[in-house]
Design a protein around this motif. Structure first.
Motif, PDB file in Angstrom:
ATOM      1  N   GLN A 172       0.569  -1.392  -0.016  1.00  0.00           N
ATOM      2  CA  GLN A 172      -0.096  -0.205   0.287  1.00  0.00           C
ATOM      3  C   GLN A 172       0.883   1.623   0.122  1.00  0.00           C
ATOM      4  OE1 GLN A 172      -3.642  -0.166   2.708  1.00  0.00           O
ATOM      5  NE2 GLN A 172      -3.483  -2.168   2.936  1.00  0.00           N
ATOM      6  N   ASP A 173       2.313   1.378   0.228  1.00  0.00           N
ATOM      7  CA  ASP A 173       3.371   2.167  -0.024  1.00  0.00           C
ATOM      8  C   ASP A 173       3.937   2.476  -1.073  1.00  0.00           C
ATOM      9  OD1 ASP A 173       2.277   3.026   2.803  1.00  0.00           O
ATOM     10  OD2 ASP A 173       3.652   1.299   3.589  1.00  0.00           O
ATOM     11  N   THR A 174       3.848   1.736  -2.395  1.00  0.00           N
ATOM     12  CA  THR A 174       4.453   1.570  -3.425  1.00  0.00           C
ATOM     13  C   THR A 174       3.153   2.033  -4.530  1.00  0.00           C
ATOM     14  OG1 THR A 174       3.300  -0.925  -3.854  1.00  0.00           O
ATOM     15  CG2 THR A 174       5.358  -0.578  -2.805  1.00  0.00           C
ATOM     16  N   TRP A 175       3.885   2.216  -5.533  1.00  0.00           N
ATOM     17  CA  TRP A 175       2.823   3.317  -7.027  1.00  0.00           C
ATOM     18  C   TRP A 175       1.598   1.708  -7.187  1.00  0.00           C
ATOM     19  CZ3 TRP A 175       3.767  -0.258 -11.635  1.00  0.00           C
ATOM     20  CH2 TRP A 175       4.295  -1.300 -11.287  1.00  0.00           C
ATOM     21  N   LEU A 176       2.132   0.915  -6.927  1.00  0.00           N
ATOM     22  CA  LEU A 176       1.499  -0.451  -7.703  1.00  0.00           C
ATOM     23  C   LEU A 176      -0.292  -0.299  -6.810  1.00  0.00           C
ATOM     24  CD1 LEU A 176       3.974  -3.864  -7.746  1.00  0.00           C
ATOM     25  CD2 LEU A 176       2.676  -2.870  -9.262  1.00  0.00           C
ATOM     26  N   TRP A 177      -0.244  -0.020  -5.576  1.00  0.00           N
ATOM     27  CA  TRP A 177      -0.840  -0.140  -5.080  1.00  0.00           C
ATOM     28  C   TRP A 177      -2.802   1.117  -5.809  1.00  0.00           C
ATOM     29  CZ3 TRP A 177      -4.242  -2.894  -1.854  1.00  0.00           C
ATOM     30  CH2 TRP A 177      -5.091  -2.027  -1.324  1.00  0.00           C
ATOM     31  N   LEU A 178      -1.915   2.129  -6.679  1.00  0.00           N
ATOM     32  CA  LEU A 178      -2.255   2.842  -7.538  1.00  0.00           C
ATOM     33  C   LEU A 178      -2.755   1.903  -8.217  1.00  0.00           C
ATOM     34  CD1 LEU A 178      -0.399   6.088  -7.299  1.00  0.00           C
ATOM     35  CD2 LEU A 178      -2.304   5.813  -6.184  1.00  0.00           C
ATOM     36  N   ILE A 179      -2.722   1.437  -8.348  1.00  0.00           N
ATOM     37  CA  ILE A 179      -3.795   0.117  -9.898  1.00  0.00           C
ATOM     38  C   ILE A 179      -4.387  -1.028  -9.166  1.00  0.00           C
ATOM     39  CG2 ILE A 179      -2.953  -1.930 -11.949  1.00  0.00           C
ATOM     40  CD1 ILE A 179      -0.319   0.532 -12.134  1.00  0.00           C
ATOM     41  N   LEU A 180      -3.616  -1.630  -7.965  1.00  0.00           N
ATOM     42  CA  LEU A 180      -4.412  -2.962  -7.835  1.00  0.00           C
ATOM     43  C   LEU A 180      -5.781  -2.295  -6.408  1.00  0.00           C
ATOM     44  CD1 LEU A 180      -1.084  -4.788  -7.212  1.00  0.00           C
ATOM     45  CD2 LEU A 180      -2.627  -4.976  -8.591  1.00  0.00           C
ATOM     46  N   GLU A 181      -5.484  -1.220  -6.297  1.00  0.00           N
ATOM     47  CA  GLU A 181      -6.876  -1.294  -5.195  1.00  0.00           C
ATOM     48  C   GLU A 181      -8.069  -0.310  -6.160  1.00  0.00           C
ATOM     49  OE1 GLU A 181      -6.536   2.950  -3.419  1.00  0.00           O
ATOM     50  OE2 GLU A 181      -5.812   3.905  -4.667  1.00  0.00           O
ATOM     51  N   LYS A 182      -8.185   0.056  -7.512  1.00  0.00           N
ATOM     52  CA  LYS A 182      -8.919  -0.562  -8.203  1.00  0.00           C
ATOM     53  C   LYS A 182      -9.298  -2.277  -8.329  1.00  0.00           C
ATOM     54  CE  LYS A 182      -7.726   3.885 -10.447  1.00  0.00           C
ATOM     55  NZ  LYS A 182      -6.911   4.030 -12.073  1.00  0.00           N
ATOM     56  N   PRO A 183     -10.749  -2.725  -8.795  1.00  0.00           N
ATOM     57  CA  PRO A 183     -10.911  -3.557  -9.101  1.00  0.00           C
ATOM     58  C   PRO A 183     -10.906  -4.291 -10.026  1.00  0.00           C
ATOM     59  CG  PRO A 183     -13.184  -2.387  -8.903  1.00  0.00           C
ATOM     60  CD  PRO A 183     -12.032  -2.070  -8.196  1.00  0.00           C
ATOM     61  N   PHE A 184     -10.813  -3.310 -11.394  1.00  0.00           N
ATOM     62  CA  PHE A 184     -10.657  -4.268 -12.608  1.00  0.00           C
ATOM     63  C   PHE A 184      -9.132  -5.162 -12.595  1.00  0.00           C
ATOM     64  CE2 PHE A 184      -8.934  -3.721 -16.577  1.00  0.00           C
ATOM     65  CZ  PHE A 184     -10.305  -4.110 -17.667  1.00  0.00           C
ATOM     66  N   TYR A 185      -8.247  -4.143 -11.770  1.00  0.00           N
ATOM     67  CA  TYR A 185      -6.910  -5.131 -12.231  1.00  0.00           C
ATOM     68  C   TYR A 185      -6.344  -6.368 -11.698  1.00  0.00           C
ATOM     69  CZ  TYR A 185      -5.936  -0.763 -14.778  1.00  0.00           C
ATOM     70  OH  TYR A 185      -6.237   0.622 -15.262  1.00  0.00           O
ATOM     71  N   PRO A 186      -7.338  -6.463  -9.878  1.00  0.00           N
ATOM     72  CA  PRO A 186      -7.198  -7.741 -10.307  1.00  0.00           C
ATOM     73  C   PRO A 186      -7.779  -8.891 -10.554  1.00  0.00           C
ATOM     74  CG  PRO A 186      -7.198  -6.092  -7.964  1.00  0.00           C
ATOM     75  CD  PRO A 186      -7.326  -5.491  -9.379  1.00  0.00           C
ATOM     76  N   ALA A 187      -9.189  -8.396 -10.985  1.00  0.00           N
ATOM     77  CA  ALA A 187      -9.605  -8.816 -12.102  1.00  0.00           C
ATOM     78  C   ALA A 187      -9.278  -9.672 -13.341  1.00  0.00           C
ATOM     79  CB  ALA A 187     -11.360  -8.273 -11.915  1.00  0.00           C
ATOM     80  N   LEU A 188      -8.177  -8.863 -13.696  1.00  0.00           N
ATOM     81  CA  LEU A 188      -8.111  -8.732 -14.933  1.00  0.00           C
ATOM     82  C   LEU A 188      -6.482 -10.058 -14.819  1.00  0.00           C
ATOM     83  CD1 LEU A 188      -6.967  -8.606 -17.644  1.00  0.00           C
ATOM     84  CD2 LEU A 188      -5.010  -6.256 -17.462  1.00  0.00           C
ATOM     85  N   ILE A 189      -5.809  -9.548 -13.228  1.00  0.00           N
ATOM     86  CA  ILE A 189      -5.253 -10.651 -13.573  1.00  0.00           C
ATOM     87  C   ILE A 189      -5.568 -11.941 -12.949  1.00  0.00           C
ATOM     88  CG2 ILE A 189      -2.861 -10.680 -11.493  1.00  0.00           C
ATOM     89  CD1 ILE A 189      -2.702  -8.125 -10.884  1.00  0.00           C
ATOM     90  N   ALA A 190      -6.559 -12.145 -12.708  1.00  0.00           N
ATOM     91  CA  ALA A 190      -6.673 -13.373 -12.324  1.00  0.00           C
ATOM     92  C   ALA A 190      -7.466 -14.369 -13.701  1.00  0.00           C
ATOM     93  CB  ALA A 190      -7.928 -13.320 -11.633  1.00  0.00           C
ATOM     94  N   PHE A 191      -8.338 -13.002 -14.375  1.00  0.00           N
ATOM     95  CA  PHE A 191      -8.487 -13.961 -15.775  1.00  0.00           C
ATOM     96  C   PHE A 191      -8.158 -14.131 -16.202  1.00  0.00           C
ATOM     97  CE2 PHE A 191     -13.512 -12.558 -16.185  1.00  0.00           C
ATOM     98  CZ  PHE A 191     -13.375 -12.955 -14.368  1.00  0.00           C
ATOM     99  N   THR A 192      -6.607 -13.178 -16.483  1.00  0.00           N
ATOM    100  CA  THR A 192      -5.697 -13.407 -17.346  1.00  0.00           C
ATOM    101  C   THR A 192      -4.843 -15.392 -17.120  1.00  0.00           C
ATOM    102  OG1 THR A 192      -4.712 -11.062 -18.154  1.00  0.00           O
ATOM    103  CG2 THR A 192      -3.521 -12.681 -17.615  1.00  0.00           C
ATOM    104  N   LEU A 193      -4.444 -14.807 -15.588  1.00  0.00           N
ATOM    105  CA  LEU A 193      -3.884 -16.366 -15.243  1.00  0.00           C
ATOM    106  C   LEU A 193      -4.537 -17.548 -15.607  1.00  0.00           C
ATOM    107  CD1 LEU A 193      -1.494 -15.129 -12.104  1.00  0.00           C
ATOM    108  CD2 LEU A 193      -0.881 -14.949 -14.206  1.00  0.00           C
TER     109      LEU A 193
END
Length: 242
Positions: free
Chosen positions: A96-117
């Motif tokens: 949560q202290d990194t720039w990744l949190w700005l992306i992963l806090e939005k539900p679309f990107y975790p869903a994209l990761i799960a669907f892609t894998l």
């Protein structure tokens, strides 16, 4: 008279369901569904091709880690994978202290990761089977012609494998379209999420969900037509000549 008033009130409510506003919700959900499915399929395909080549390797240190990955993601429900990625990322120390949190806090990107894998795991096995099914004569002819391993893969094995894998991959595309309906459980306003919103607002489950089912059905028939057209074009040489 009371029953007539109830019927008339329900009729008015039904007519108010498909307004410009509610159609806009469905359109927004369709756009999110298309974006999620297309991106996951595209990235998953890009990952699956090298993974399928590695999965077909005779080197244990190459093929067994890939086998473990495909085994896990094909052997567990996509919904569980989505929950683990969406809710589990919060518990990664320091994220949560990194720039990744700005992306992963939005539900679309975790869903994209799960669907892609998930789709990459299935597509890897589809292409691995197609690579393994390459006729021995084609490989021997390529070697006799003096092709390197990389050139043989690029010009002989992969194009041939892609044509054989096309029907199975078409089923995978349809599966991902249908599986995208679970994206709404992590607050993504996809097609199913739009139907839930309309249902919650108008208390009309049949209208809301039958309409979105019709949209899924049309998309499925469109995908079937596309892949049948591709099969007809790419596999025309396998049809017996009359």
């Amino acid at each position: 008279m009371e029953q007539l008033n109830t019927w008339f009130t329900q009729l008015l409510a039904d007519n108010e369901i498909f307004t410009a506003q509610t159609i806009g919700y469905y359109a927004h959900g369709l756009a999110n569904t298309a974006q999620l499915v297309l991106l996951s399929l595209l990235i998953g395909l890009m990952l699956a091709v090298p993974l399928a080549i590695g999965r077909s390797s005779s080197r244990p240190w190459v093929k067994w880690p890939i086998f473990l990955y495909t085994y896990v993601f094909r052997g567990t429900p996509l919904l569980i994978q989505l929950y683990i990625i969406y809710y589990g990322v919060v518990f990664v120390d320091g994220i949560q202290d990194t720039w990744l949190w700005l992306i992963l806090e939005k539900p679309f990107y975790p869903a994209l990761i799960a669907f892609t894998l998930n789709t990459a795991a299935y597509t890897t096995e589809i292409f691995r089977g197609a690579i393994k099914a390459t006729p021995r004569g084609e490989i021997e002819a390529a070697r006799a012609y003096g092709m390197s391993q990389a050139k043989m893969l690029r010009r002989i094995v992969l194009p041939s494998a892609f044509r054989r894998a096309l029907p199975a991959y078409g089923n995978e595309v349809i599966f991902m379209l249908h599986a995208s309906a679970i994206a709404s459980v992590v607050t993504i306003m996809d097609l199913t999420g739009a139907a839930r919103f309309v249902y919650a607002r108008f208390y009309a489950p049949f209208d809301a969900f039958l309409f979105v089912a019709a949209i899924y059905l049309c998309l499925t028939f469109g995908i079937l037509y596309l892949f049948r057209y591709l099969e007809k074009r790419l596999l025309a040489h396998l049809k017996p000549q009359t």
